[in-house]
Design a protein around this motif. Structure first.
Motif, PDB file in Angstrom:
ATOM      1  N   ILE A 295      44.429  47.381  33.870  1.00 34.62           N
ATOM      2  CA  ILE A 295      45.124  47.625  35.138  1.00 34.62           C
ATOM      3  C   ILE A 295      45.161  46.301  35.902  1.00 34.62           C
ATOM      4  N   ILE A 296      46.346  45.870  36.288  1.00 36.26           N
ATOM      5  CA  ILE A 296      46.477  44.710  37.167  1.00 36.26           C
ATOM      6  C   ILE A 296      46.674  45.257  38.579  1.00 36.26           C
ATOM      7  N   ALA A 297      45.747  44.931  39.474  1.00 37.29           N
ATOM      8  CA  ALA A 297      45.794  45.428  40.850  1.00 37.29           C
ATOM      9  C   ALA A 297      46.103  44.268  41.797  1.00 37.29           C
ATOM     10  N   ILE A 298      47.208  44.409  42.521  1.00 44.76           N
ATOM     11  CA  ILE A 298      47.691  43.317  43.375  1.00 44.76           C
ATOM     12  C   ILE A 298      47.588  43.679  44.852  1.00 44.76           C
ATOM     13  N   ASP A 299      47.165  42.700  45.638  1.00 44.20           N
ATOM     14  CA  ASP A 299      47.286  42.800  47.094  1.00 44.20           C
ATOM     15  C   ASP A 299      47.404  41.388  47.624  1.00 44.20           C
ATOM     16  N   ARG A 300      48.165  41.226  48.694  1.00 45.69           N
ATOM     17  CA  ARG A 300      48.398  39.854  49.172  1.00 45.69           C
ATOM     18  C   ARG A 300      47.215  39.303  49.938  1.00 45.69           C
ATOM     19  N   TYR A 301      46.314  40.171  50.410  1.00 54.42           N
ATOM     20  CA  TYR A 301      45.204  39.705  51.243  1.00 54.42           C
ATOM     21  C   TYR A 301      43.875  39.717  50.483  1.00 54.42           C
ATOM     22  N   GLU A 302      43.238  38.557  50.428  1.00 58.24           N
ATOM     23  CA  GLU A 302      41.927  38.423  49.771  1.00 58.24           C
ATOM     24  C   GLU A 302      40.921  39.407  50.358  1.00 58.24           C
ATOM     25  N   SER A 303      40.940  39.557  51.703  1.00 59.77           N
ATOM     26  CA  SER A 303      39.949  40.409  52.370  1.00 59.77           C
ATOM     27  C   SER A 303      40.081  41.857  51.908  1.00 59.77           C
ATOM     28  N   ARG A 304      41.326  42.310  51.733  1.00 59.51           N
ATOM     29  CA  ARG A 304      41.539  43.686  51.270  1.00 59.51           C
ATOM     30  C   ARG A 304      41.141  43.834  49.800  1.00 59.51           C
ATOM     31  N   LEU A 305      41.385  42.800  49.020  1.00 56.81           N
ATOM     32  CA  LEU A 305      40.984  42.850  47.608  1.00 56.81           C
ATOM     33  C   LEU A 305      39.462  42.888  47.464  1.00 56.81           C
ATOM     34  N   LYS A 306      38.767  42.219  48.378  1.00 57.93           N
ATOM     35  CA  LYS A 306      37.291  42.247  48.326  1.00 57.93           C
ATOM     36  C   LYS A 306      36.781  43.680  48.530  1.00 57.93           C
ATOM     37  N   ILE A 307      37.422  44.416  49.461  1.00 57.87           N
ATOM     38  CA  ILE A 307      37.062  45.826  49.681  1.00 57.87           C
ATOM     39  C   ILE A 307      37.347  46.622  48.404  1.00 57.87           C
ATOM     40  N   LEU A 308      38.503  46.376  47.809  1.00 58.10           N
ATOM     41  CA  LEU A 308      38.881  47.071  46.566  1.00 58.10           C
ATOM     42  C   LEU A 308      37.861  46.783  45.464  1.00 58.10           C
ATOM     43  N   GLU A 309      37.509  45.508  45.313  1.00 57.27           N
ATOM     44  CA  GLU A 309      36.571  45.129  44.238  1.00 57.27           C
ATOM     45  C   GLU A 309      35.204  45.772  44.455  1.00 57.27           C
ATOM     46  N   LYS A 310      34.793  45.839  45.726  1.00 62.47           N
ATOM     47  CA  LYS A 310      33.502  46.473  46.045  1.00 62.47           C
ATOM     48  C   LYS A 310      33.548  47.964  45.666  1.00 62.47           C
ATOM     49  N   ASN A 311      34.671  48.618  45.978  1.00 61.77           N
ATOM     50  CA  ASN A 311      34.843  50.036  45.612  1.00 61.77           C
ATOM     51  C   ASN A 311      34.809  50.227  44.103  1.00 61.77           C
ATOM     52  N   LEU A 312      35.518  49.349  43.379  1.00 61.54           N
ATOM     53  CA  LEU A 312      35.579  49.482  41.920  1.00 61.54           C
ATOM     54  C   LEU A 312      34.202  49.260  41.290  1.00 61.54           C
ATOM     55  N   THR A 313      33.447  48.317  41.839  1.00 64.73           N
ATOM     56  CA  THR A 313      32.090  48.058  41.320  1.00 64.73           C
ATOM     57  C   THR A 313      31.214  49.297  41.523  1.00 64.73           C
ATOM     58  N   ARG A 314      31.294  49.869  42.731  1.00 65.50           N
ATOM     59  CA  ARG A 314      30.500  51.071  43.040  1.00 65.50           C
ATOM     60  C   ARG A 314      30.863  52.218  42.106  1.00 65.50           C
ATOM     61  N   LEU A 315      32.139  52.322  41.748  1.00 63.22           N
ATOM     62  CA  LEU A 315      32.620  53.441  40.917  1.00 63.22           C
ATOM     63  C   LEU A 315      32.549  53.142  39.412  1.00 63.22           C
TER      64      LEU A 315
END
Length: 457
Positions: A295-315
């Motif tokens: 899965i390639i997950a795109i977002d233009r904002y680094e800060s929002r991607l950090k939240i996404l990455e934290k969620n994915l790590t937790r899950l």
């Protein structure tokens, strides 16, 4: 020192207690582009309020935002001078007090008045405190005879004031749905939100999560449309629970699962999530793919991607690559089996959970965003392999952002065709075009839209 600039008060010594924190948050919602949930999250994190007080703060700020139209209608009628132009501290302290008087049974009227008056006196001096005292006591005396616009003469004005929605929004929906359905929708938007959990099958199972909820006596029901979702019967700070940290579930509205189901991903596929953050749908896609494939997950904002990455790590998601880039600048030569375009939108399907959106959006926002939505759909479609499919989704109920985007795209791109979603979902979830369209007052979940198209050649 009668009046103080708001910036001087950031030491919080004057904005004490639940009502002080509430006024502080509401002032910021008024004065900035910041959204209520983000401000509340920061305030809760940095405050030393007890659990009970935090729950009350949540109740008050959401309640004031939800009912601000009605509160302001009443306050405008009783305020000497222009209520809308009064000082922010006074305006929001009055809103907080009136919300308590009208909607919270556990707080006596006199206590709500006294707190507001003392608070205003501390911040703005005796003159404003006296005005607040007179206004609130007058409202209490006349509580049972408050007048709203006469529905016979001004139905839009009545619905707008009584059900606390901006007139432009009520007018739109009235034209589309008629009086009865519009009223039901307004009532649903003002209801307290339902908390839904998505079971993360990468870590646990539905049965195991149910037994864990049973063990802590949290009452729930299995969601109506998707078996991976559980509805809690009352709001709770579930994210403090150890099993949230362990990745057993996400807090997610059931409507957000519908586009993922419609996408019909399989393990081993190559999937593009074009507007991915904060990652709820990305994680559900990974779950269905059993962490197999890419899965390639795109977002233009680094800060929002950090939240996404934290969620994915937790899950415990392991098959996602994140990329901080404007989606319209993204290029890829391999092509994708599936593309999800979860487009930025007006969010008008989520007013139950995000009541501040009512007051932050206008018609111009819808007109502005439809061009971006269309460009994202075009971009996503250009990434598809022949035979691959794309789901375009939003969390709004506005036609210009939903089927009209799809209709225009199909007219301009004859190598794509629309898929009837009735093979996957019951008819009650679909519109006349076979696309997913949910409404809070009909389905008991957020308002949302999802359409699936396939690339033929």
């Amino acid at each position: 020192m009668d009046k103080l600039d708001y910036t001087e008060l950031s030491g919080m010594n004057l904005y004490q207690g639940v009502r002080g924190h509430a006024v502080k948050i509401l002032n910021r919602v008024d004065r900035t582009d910041a959204y209520l949930d983000k401000l509340l999250e920061i305030e809760l994190k940095n405050s030393n309020l007890s659990g009970v007080d935090k729950a009350l703060l949540f109740e008050i700020v959401h309640g004031v935002m939800r009912w601000m139209g009605r509160l302001d209608w009443i306050l405008t009628g009783f305020y000497k001078g222009q209520f809308s132009k009064s000082v922010s501290d006074v305006k929001n302290a009055l809103r907080v007090a009136l919300y308590q008087i009208l909607f919270l049974d556990k707080i006596p009227d006199y206590a709500a008045v006294n707190e507001a008056v003392e608070f205003i006196k501390k911040l703005q001096g005796q003159k404003y405190a006296d005005i607040a005292n007179a206004v609130l006591r007058n409202i209490i005396r006349n509580k049972d005879s408050i007048r709203y616009p006469d529905p016979e003469e001004d139905l839009i004005g009545y619905l707008s004031a009584y059900y606390s929605h901006p007139a432009w929004m009520v007018k739109r929906w009235f034209k589309r749905f008629g009086k009865e359905e519009t009223e039901k929708l307004l009532i649903a938007n003002n209801s307290k939100p339902v908390l839904s959990l998505r079971v993360n099958n990468l870590v646990t199972s539905l049965d195991e999560l149910k037994s864990l909820l049973d063990s802590v006596e949290l009452k729930y029901t299995i969601s109506k449309y998707l078996p991976e979702f559980i509805r809690l019967n009352k709001l709770t700070n579930i994210t403090d629970w150890e099993y949230f940290q362990k990745g057993f579930f996400s807090v997610q509205d059931e409507s957000s699962g519908l586009p993922v189901k419609l996408l019909d991903v399989k393990p081993g596929m190559r999937v593009l999530d074009l507007c991915a953050a904060p990652g709820g749908k990305t994680a559900f896609i990974a779950d269905i793919m059993n962490n197999q494939g890419e899965i390639i997950a795109i977002d233009r904002y680094e800060s929002r991607l950090k939240i996404l990455e934290k969620n994915l790590t937790r899950l415990k998601v392991t098959n996602v690559k994140t990329l901080a880039i404007n989606a319209l600048d993204f290029n890829d030569n391999e092509g994708f089996d599936r593309v999800l375009v979860d487009a930025p939108c007006s969010g008008l399907g989520t007013l139950t959970k995000k009541p501040d959106l009512k007051w932050k959006k206008d018609l111009g926002d819808i007109r502005k965003i439809i061009n971006i939505q269309y460009e994202l759909l075009k971009k996503g479609s250009s990434m598809l392999k022949v035979g691959g499919s794309l789901v375009y989704s939003t969390c709004t109920i506005e036609p210009e952002e939903n089927f009209e985007i799809i209709k225009r795209f199909l007219a301009e791109n004859p190598n794509f065709t629309l898929v009837d979603a009735s093979e996957i979902f019951p008819k009650e979830l679909l519109d006349e075009n076979g696309c997913v369209q949910t409404y809070p007052h009909i389905h008991g979940i957020d308002g949302s839209f999802a359409a699936k198209i396939i690339r033929l050649v």
